[in-house]
Design an enzyme around this catalytic site. Sequence first.
Site, mmCIF file in Angstrom:
data_model
loop_
_atom_site.group_PDB
_atom_site.id
_atom_site.type_symbol
_atom_site.label_atom_id
_atom_site.label_comp_id
_atom_site.label_asym_id
_atom_site.label_seq_id
_atom_site.Cartn_x
_atom_site.Cartn_y
_atom_site.Cartn_z
ATOM 1 C CB ILE A 155 -0.969 0.001 1.203
ATOM 2 C CG1 ILE A 155 -1.936 -1.193 1.098
ATOM 3 C CG2 ILE A 155 -1.746 1.318 1.283
ATOM 4 C CD1 ILE A 155 -2.771 -1.453 2.329
ATOM 5 C CB THR A 233 -5.517 4.130 5.496
ATOM 6 O OG1 THR A 233 -4.188 3.960 4.972
ATOM 7 C CG2 THR A 233 -6.071 5.459 5.084
ATOM 8 N NE ARG A 235 -6.023 -3.894 11.132
ATOM 9 C CZ ARG A 235 -6.427 -3.920 9.848
ATOM 10 N NH1 ARG A 235 -6.570 -2.793 9.178
ATOM 11 N NH2 ARG A 235 -6.724 -5.064 9.265
ATOM 12 C CD GLU A 264 -11.746 0.119 13.167
ATOM 13 O OE1 GLU A 264 -12.254 -0.834 12.556
ATOM 14 O OE2 GLU A 264 -10.696 0.663 12.827
ATOM 15 C CG HIS A 282 -11.528 -0.467 9.070
ATOM 16 N ND1 HIS A 282 -10.983 -1.145 10.132
ATOM 17 C CD2 HIS A 282 -10.846 -0.887 7.979
ATOM 18 C CE1 HIS A 282 -10.018 -1.949 9.691
ATOM 19 N NE2 HIS A 282 -9.928 -1.794 8.379
HETATM 20 N N1 LIG Z 1 -7.972 0.659 6.142
HETATM 21 C C1 LIG Z 1 -8.162 -0.504 5.572
HETATM 22 O O1 LIG Z 1 -9.258 -0.860 5.202
HETATM 23 C C2 LIG Z 1 -6.988 -1.406 5.322
HETATM 24 C C3 LIG Z 1 -7.046 -2.284 4.243
HETATM 25 C C4 LIG Z 1 -5.940 -3.092 4.000
HETATM 26 C C5 LIG Z 1 -4.825 -3.030 4.835
HETATM 27 N N2 LIG Z 1 -4.828 -2.189 5.879
HETATM 28 C C6 LIG Z 1 -3.647 -2.119 6.764
HETATM 29 O O2 LIG Z 1 -2.518 -1.755 5.974
HETATM 30 C C7 LIG Z 1 -1.392 -2.512 6.404
HETATM 31 C C8 LIG Z 1 -0.364 -2.610 5.278
HETATM 32 O O3 LIG Z 1 -0.879 -3.381 4.226
HETATM 33 P P1 LIG Z 1 0.081 -3.806 2.993
HETATM 34 O O4 LIG Z 1 -0.757 -4.606 2.078
HETATM 35 O O5 LIG Z 1 0.800 -2.630 2.487
HETATM 36 O O6 LIG Z 1 1.097 -4.767 3.762
HETATM 37 P P2 LIG Z 1 2.613 -5.097 3.371
HETATM 38 O O7 LIG Z 1 2.971 -6.279 4.180
HETATM 39 O O8 LIG Z 1 2.767 -5.148 1.897
HETATM 40 O O9 LIG Z 1 3.420 -3.811 3.883
HETATM 41 C C9 LIG Z 1 3.660 -3.531 5.222
HETATM 42 C C10 LIG Z 1 5.027 -2.859 5.321
HETATM 43 O O10 LIG Z 1 5.222 -2.449 6.670
HETATM 44 C C11 LIG Z 1 6.595 -2.682 6.963
HETATM 45 N N3 LIG Z 1 6.822 -2.726 8.406
HETATM 46 C C12 LIG Z 1 6.778 -3.777 9.253
HETATM 47 N N4 LIG Z 1 7.115 -3.399 10.492
HETATM 48 C C13 LIG Z 1 7.397 -2.071 10.432
HETATM 49 C C14 LIG Z 1 7.813 -1.113 11.377
HETATM 50 N N5 LIG Z 1 8.032 -1.452 12.659
HETATM 51 N N6 LIG Z 1 7.976 0.154 10.972
HETATM 52 C C15 LIG Z 1 7.790 0.506 9.678
HETATM 53 N N7 LIG Z 1 7.400 -0.383 8.731
HETATM 54 C C16 LIG Z 1 7.209 -1.635 9.109
HETATM 55 C C17 LIG Z 1 6.922 -3.998 6.265
HETATM 56 O O11 LIG Z 1 8.331 -4.169 6.119
HETATM 57 C C18 LIG Z 1 6.198 -3.798 4.959
HETATM 58 O O12 LIG Z 1 7.033 -3.188 3.996
HETATM 59 C C19 LIG Z 1 -2.035 -3.861 6.822
HETATM 60 O O13 LIG Z 1 -1.214 -4.543 7.748
HETATM 61 C C20 LIG Z 1 -3.337 -3.441 7.423
HETATM 62 O O14 LIG Z 1 -3.188 -3.257 8.807
HETATM 63 C C21 LIG Z 1 -5.868 -1.368 6.150
HETATM 64 O O1 LIG Z 2 -12.372 -6.635 6.290
HETATM 65 C C1 LIG Z 2 -12.404 -5.435 6.124
HETATM 66 O O2 LIG Z 2 -13.462 -4.832 5.889
HETATM 67 C C2 LIG Z 2 -11.142 -4.601 6.213
HETATM 68 C C3 LIG Z 2 -9.898 -5.405 6.158
HETATM 69 C C4 LIG Z 2 -8.718 -4.515 5.965
HETATM 70 O O3 LIG Z 2 -8.530 -3.658 7.034
HETATM 71 C C5 LIG Z 2 -7.476 -5.318 5.710
HETATM 72 O O4 LIG Z 2 -6.646 -5.387 6.587
HETATM 73 O O5 LIG Z 2 -7.341 -5.853 4.600
#
Ligand SMILES: NC(=O)c1ccc[n+]([C@@H]2O[C@H](COP(=O)([O-])OP(=O)(O)OC[C@H]3O[C@@H](n4cnc5c(N)ncnc54)[C@H](O)[C@@H]3O)[C@@H](O)[C@H]2O)c1
Ligand SMILES: O=C(O)CC[C@@H](O)C(=O)O
Length: 321
Positions: A155, A233, A235, A264, A282
Amino acid sequence: MPKVVALPRSFSRSEEAKEMLLQAGFEVIWNTEGRPLKEAELIEVIKGADALITGIDEVTAKVLEAGAPTLKVVAKYGVGYDNIDVEAANRLGIPVTITPGAPTRSVAELALTLMLSVSRHIPQMNVGVRDGGWNRITGTELGDKVLGVVGLGAIGAEVVKRAVAFDMKVIAYDAFVRQDMIDKYGVQYVTLEELYAQSDYITLHAPALPETVGMINKESLAQMKKSAILINTARGDLVVEQDLYEALSSGQIAGAGLDTFVQEPPATLDIVGLPNVVTSPHVGSNTVEAGYRMAKMAAEEAIRAVNGEAPKFPVKVPVNK
Ligand SMILES: NC(=O)c1ccc[n+]([C@@H]2O[C@H](COP(=O)([O-])OP(=O)(O)OC[C@H]3O[C@@H](n4cnc5c(N)ncnc54)[C@H](O)[C@@H]3O)[C@@H](O)[C@H]2O)c1
Ligand SMILES: O=C(O)CC[C@@H](O)C(=O)O
């Protein structure tokens, strides 16, 4: 007939995933409550299930134990799996899977949406115009500002792409350095302290891990510019909400865009009521397109598990606090 419990509210919109499960001979149990299920409800519904497809429902050890005799997989519809007790799943021999890449673009687009909404005061002006007012609030541009990305994974990288198109300069903090981000987008990796001090916008994209939970607190907020805008966006647990509330109320930082909260819906409306805060419930991955991708990938994992095949995207290491 194998049974799959499909909990995410938007899962049922994906005809393709539904069809895949039906074609594979599954009986599908839907969550018709329109909200994540509580532990006691989950314990009831999971009994006798072969697969669980879950969104943000709390999949606790007790839930997993209730499903263990028959459960062959917990397939997360999404990527952040801090709602699943992975340690308990490992102990019970139940694989946990995620859908990497499926929500990426949607979450990145929401992060940009929040950056723009806070900077241009869109929610306040929208309400004002609707009420018959014409208060033309002066905003600020993203262009030429410094964006600090905490967690440059899937992301984070999509956010970088979009930020560069807005003429932003990007700095990042992550243990893993991505050379493609340096070469293609001029990203500069910095320490967390440098990121806090130099950024005009800080966007969080790291998972909820013991080392990230509470990372945005009194101390880190004090290192930020008074004009800084925080976007979360990732957690809610990454932020100490009371500290953020105080920083926003006192002018320690300028604004925030928040999609995720410790609880939430949030336990109090303190932060969400502030004029310099824009929130959403969320919905980072809550788009039609991401929903299709997540549903399809989760359904495929359920089918693989029931057919005795190895999962494609398993996770083993707990990210829970
Ligand atoms: N708001 C939403 O609806 C939503 C949806 C999807 C994901 N998310 C959140 O977004 C997060 C990231 O998703 P992604 O697909 O990019 O995951 P990803 O695994 O591709 O990327 C996460 C990155 O964080 C880095 N990381 C780990 N520990 C760290 C630290 N201590 N400090 C800095 N960076 C660190 C990892 O090295 C990695 O590059 C998910 O874990 C989830 O919590 C939220
Ligand atoms: O299930 C959802 O609606 C959100 C999940 C999202 O936060 C994720 O981590 O991919």
